[in-house]
Design a protein around this motif. Structure first.
Motif, short mmCIF file in Angstrom:
data_model
loop_
_atom_site.label_atom_id
_atom_site.label_comp_id
_atom_site.label_asym_id
_atom_site.label_seq_id
_atom_site.Cartn_x
_atom_site.Cartn_y
_atom_site.Cartn_z
N PHE A 56 0.86 -1.18 0.00
CA PHE A 56 0.00 0.00 0.00
C PHE A 56 0.90 1.23 0.00
CE2 PHE A 56 -3.12 -3.07 1.20
CZ PHE A 56 -4.32 -2.56 0.73
N ASP A 57 0.58 2.17 -0.90
CA ASP A 57 1.31 3.42 -1.00
C ASP A 57 0.57 4.50 -0.23
OD1 ASP A 57 3.43 2.78 -2.94
OD2 ASP A 57 1.78 2.48 -4.35
N ALA A 58 1.25 5.13 0.72
CA ALA A 58 0.69 6.27 1.43
C ALA A 58 1.19 7.52 0.71
CB ALA A 58 1.13 6.27 2.89
N LEU A 59 0.31 8.09 -0.10
CA LEU A 59 0.63 9.29 -0.88
C LEU A 59 -0.05 10.50 -0.24
CD1 LEU A 59 -0.02 7.71 -4.40
CD2 LEU A 59 2.16 7.93 -3.21
N PRO A 60 0.36 11.70 -0.61
CA PRO A 60 -0.32 12.88 -0.06
C PRO A 60 -1.83 12.89 -0.33
CG PRO A 60 1.73 13.53 -1.11
CD PRO A 60 1.52 12.07 -1.42
N SER A 61 -2.26 12.22 -1.40
CA SER A 61 -3.69 12.23 -1.75
C SER A 61 -4.46 11.04 -1.18
CB SER A 61 -3.84 12.24 -3.27
OG SER A 61 -3.18 11.13 -3.84
N GLY A 62 -3.80 10.13 -0.46
CA GLY A 62 -4.50 8.99 0.12
C GLY A 62 -3.64 7.74 0.13
N ILE A 63 -4.25 6.62 0.54
CA ILE A 63 -3.55 5.34 0.59
C ILE A 63 -4.11 4.45 -0.52
CG2 ILE A 63 -3.11 3.28 2.00
CD1 ILE A 63 -3.30 5.10 4.45
N PHE A 64 -3.20 3.89 -1.33
CA PHE A 64 -3.59 3.14 -2.51
C PHE A 64 -2.88 1.79 -2.56
CE2 PHE A 64 -3.85 7.64 -3.34
CZ PHE A 64 -5.11 7.78 -3.88
N LEU A 65 -3.58 0.77 -3.00
CA LEU A 65 -2.98 -0.54 -3.23
C LEU A 65 -2.08 -0.42 -4.45
CD1 LEU A 65 -2.78 -3.56 -2.57
CD2 LEU A 65 -4.77 -3.92 -4.03
#
Length: 167
Positions: A56-65
């Motif tokens: 899971f990527d924690a990006l400034p815009s949210g958390i994404f698989l």
């Protein structure tokens, strides 16, 4: 003519997955003398094994698989390929969520192991003012333990194998 140009532009992408082109279309002439293109109703289905990180990527815009091979498996499935994903997830909430999402996208997850010794992969991305990202990987991660027992057999049965640099 523009559809022929489109087919030529996309051909190298298709060849990367299925090899050189095979004649799958025929030309039919209409009563007005114009040629029409008739495509097969069911194109050949390819099978692709994708091996690598599930995280899971924690990006400034949210958390994404994500994870490059995981993304490829999902997109290939959407395009109609039989995609299989080989990785490992933790025996945790993120791991269960990753498997649920992959199944929902039509990806075969029979080769995704549940690792009881490490958590599902997690990456934090920080973006600076110039837009450049710096990634921090939580380690150890379950995808470091991709099970190898059945990979050779699965790879031999697939039309193509995709793997990521982290794997």
């Amino acid at each position: 003519p523009s559809s022929n140009l489109m087919m030529l532009a996309l051909a190298p992408l298709a060849w990367a997955f299925v090899g050189p082109p095979v004649l799958l279309r025929s030309t039919t002439h209409t009563s007005r003398g114009r040629a029409t293109l008739s495509l097969p109703t069911t194109p050949p289905r390819i099978s692709v094994l994708c091996v690598g990180e599930c995280l899971f990527d924690a990006l400034p815009s949210g958390i994404f698989l994500g994870g490059a091979p995981l993304n490829v498996a999902c997109h290939l499935s959407e395009l109609g390929a039989q995609s299989s994903f080989a990785s490992a997830v933790g025996d945790d909430r993120l791991g269960r969520e990753a498997l649920r999402r992959l199944r929902g996208r039509g990806v075969d997850v029979d080769l995704v192991a549940i690792d009881t010794t490490a958590e599902t992969g997690f990456v934090t991305a920080e973006v600076d003012e110039a837009g450049d990202a710096t990634y921090t990987f939580a380690t150890p991660a379950a995808w470091d333990n991709v099970p190898e027992e059945r990979l050779a057999v699965a790879a031999a049965a697939a039309d193509a194998v995709v793997f990521g640099t982290l794997a």
